[in-house]
Design an enzyme around this catalytic site. Structure first.
Site, PDB file in Angstrom:
ATOM      1  N   LYS A  54      -6.039  15.387  27.508  1.00 55.53           N
ATOM      2  CA  LYS A  54      -4.771  15.105  28.193  1.00 55.53           C
ATOM      3  C   LYS A  54      -4.650  13.607  28.474  1.00 55.53           C
ATOM      4  O   LYS A  54      -3.590  13.006  28.268  1.00 55.53           O
ATOM      5  CB  LYS A  54      -4.675  15.919  29.491  1.00 55.53           C
ATOM      6  CG  LYS A  54      -4.466  17.402  29.225  1.00 55.53           C
ATOM      7  CD  LYS A  54      -4.617  18.275  30.466  1.00 55.53           C
ATOM      8  CE  LYS A  54      -4.551  19.754  30.041  1.00 55.53           C
ATOM      9  NZ  LYS A  54      -4.795  20.689  31.142  1.00 55.53           N
ATOM     10  N   GLN A  98      -6.836  20.374  37.148  1.00 57.50           N
ATOM     11  CA  GLN A  98      -7.349  21.268  36.112  1.00 57.50           C
ATOM     12  C   GLN A  98      -7.921  22.541  36.729  1.00 57.50           C
ATOM     13  O   GLN A  98      -8.708  22.486  37.667  1.00 57.50           O
ATOM     14  CB  GLN A  98      -8.431  20.526  35.291  1.00 57.50           C
ATOM     15  CG  GLN A  98      -8.938  21.308  34.103  1.00 57.50           C
ATOM     16  CD  GLN A  98      -7.873  21.510  33.034  1.00 57.50           C
ATOM     17  OE1 GLN A  98      -7.044  20.645  32.788  1.00 57.50           O
ATOM     18  NE2 GLN A  98      -7.883  22.679  32.404  1.00 57.50           N
ATOM     19  N   ASP A 121       2.443  20.701  35.653  1.00 62.49           N
ATOM     20  CA  ASP A 121       2.001  21.999  35.138  1.00 62.49           C
ATOM     21  C   ASP A 121       3.022  23.091  35.472  1.00 62.49           C
ATOM     22  O   ASP A 121       2.972  24.185  34.903  1.00 62.49           O
ATOM     23  CB  ASP A 121       0.645  22.386  35.777  1.00 62.49           C
ATOM     24  CG  ASP A 121      -0.508  22.304  34.789  1.00 62.49           C
ATOM     25  OD1 ASP A 121      -0.248  22.265  33.570  1.00 62.49           O
ATOM     26  OD2 ASP A 121      -1.664  22.299  35.246  1.00 62.49           O
TER      27      ASP A 121
END
Ligand code: NDP
Length: 286
Positions: A54, A98, A121
């Site tokens: 990422k 994460q 997200d």
């Protein structure tokens, strides 16, 4: 019928190009790049790879990407403090924590702490609520990327029968919401669904987000269906397999995503798209 392959790698590359151009325009308008901050707690090997990818992908499109690695024994309060700092930092447009988190940290408390405008997200309940009520917000990357794949296949969603197998907050549920918003007739199946085969055979659009290698058999696929396989499963021989029996399904579907090389590459590309979107929205662009 032999299905056409929906090449996620190539389509993700196209998305990245679009984002790169958007980033260049953003930089010339505002004099700084969009910023993505990724927080990783602990050393889970898959998470280490995902977060590095990422960070790298954000640099490749010209963003300021930063990976914050915190020790595995980091407490919930410390993580919440770091999130509060990033929420308050004007150079930060996107924040991603994460998952999964170590057991001493409550996932819901952490997700709730992220500024919804920076929640790239799309897991914050505010963004989930915006999606459910058909209002603009940040949409989870994997389902949003899967919708892009459907668009690239030219799939007709309006009035179509869509079946989503899996009801997680990160894939199944938002996928179903997106299909519904696109006017499909949507069924969500899960581990308690009776006669999954019959449910799947109804699907013009079949999305598998389960996490069981080759659970969906070839003869569960309706002739001409578009099949999106989100599953990423490690098989005994160490290879990656989807939730769908690819070879058998290919003989019946009109379009199908391979694993790897289907949905997977779309997830990071869509994260970049979300970060650019968040950056623009924070500066008052729609
Ligand atoms: P979860 O484990 O959170 O959810 C799995 C869902 O599948 C649950 O709703 C579960 O039902 C359902 N399920 C489990 N077993 C069956 C069964 N036998 N029949 C029908 N439904 C079943 O997984 P995620 O949603 O996080 O991920 C799903 C898959 O997608 C995984 O393989 C994951 O690795 C992959 N993934 C891929 C990504 C990518 O970028 N390509 C990103 C995210 C995920 P119930 O709710 O009843 O338990």
């Amino acid at each position: 019928m032999t299905a056409q392959i929906l090449d996620g790698k190539a389509i993700a590359q196209k998305v990245r190009e679009e984002v790169r151009e958007g980033v260049a325009r953003f930089v010339s308008a505002y004099g700084r790049p969009p910023g993505l901050d990724v927080l990783l707690v602990g050393e889970d090997p898959a998470s280490v790879i995902y977060t590095r990818n990422k960070e790298k992908a954000s640099h490749e499109v010209g963003m300021r990407g930063r990976l914050h690695r915190l020790p595995a024994d980091t407490g919930e309060d410390e993580l919440l403090r770091r999130i509060a700092e990033l929420n308050a930092d004007a150079s930060v447009d996107g924040i991603l924590v994460q998952l999964p988190l170590p057991s001493q940290i409550r996932e819901a408390r952490v997700l709730d702490a992220i500024d919804p405008g920076k929640d790239v997200d799309g897991f914050h309940p505010v963004n989930a609520g915006l999606l459910a009520t058909g209002r603009p917000g940040l949409v989870p990357c994997t389902p949003k990327g899967s919708m892009r794949l459907l668009a690239e296949a030219g799939a007709r969603l309006e009035g179509a029968r869509a079946v989503v197998v899996g009801r997680s907050n990160i894939v199944g549920k938002p996928m179903a919401q997106l299909l519904l918003a696109a006017h499909a007739t949507v069924t969500i199946a899960h581990s308690r669904t009776r006669d999954l085969a019959t449910v799947c055979r109804e699907a013009d659009i079949l999305v598998a987000a389960v996490g069981r290698a080759r659970l969906i058999k070839g003869d569960w696929i309706k002739e001409g269906a578009v099949v999106i396989d989100v599953g990423m499963n490690r098989t005994e021989d160490g290879k990656l397999a989807g939730d769908v029996d690819f070879e058998a399904a290919k003989a019946r579907a009109s379009w199908i995503t391979p694993v790897p090389g289907g949905v997977g590459p779309m997830t990071i590309a869509t994260l970049l798209e979300n970060t650019l979107r968040a950056a623009r929205a924070r500066l008052g662009e729609g």
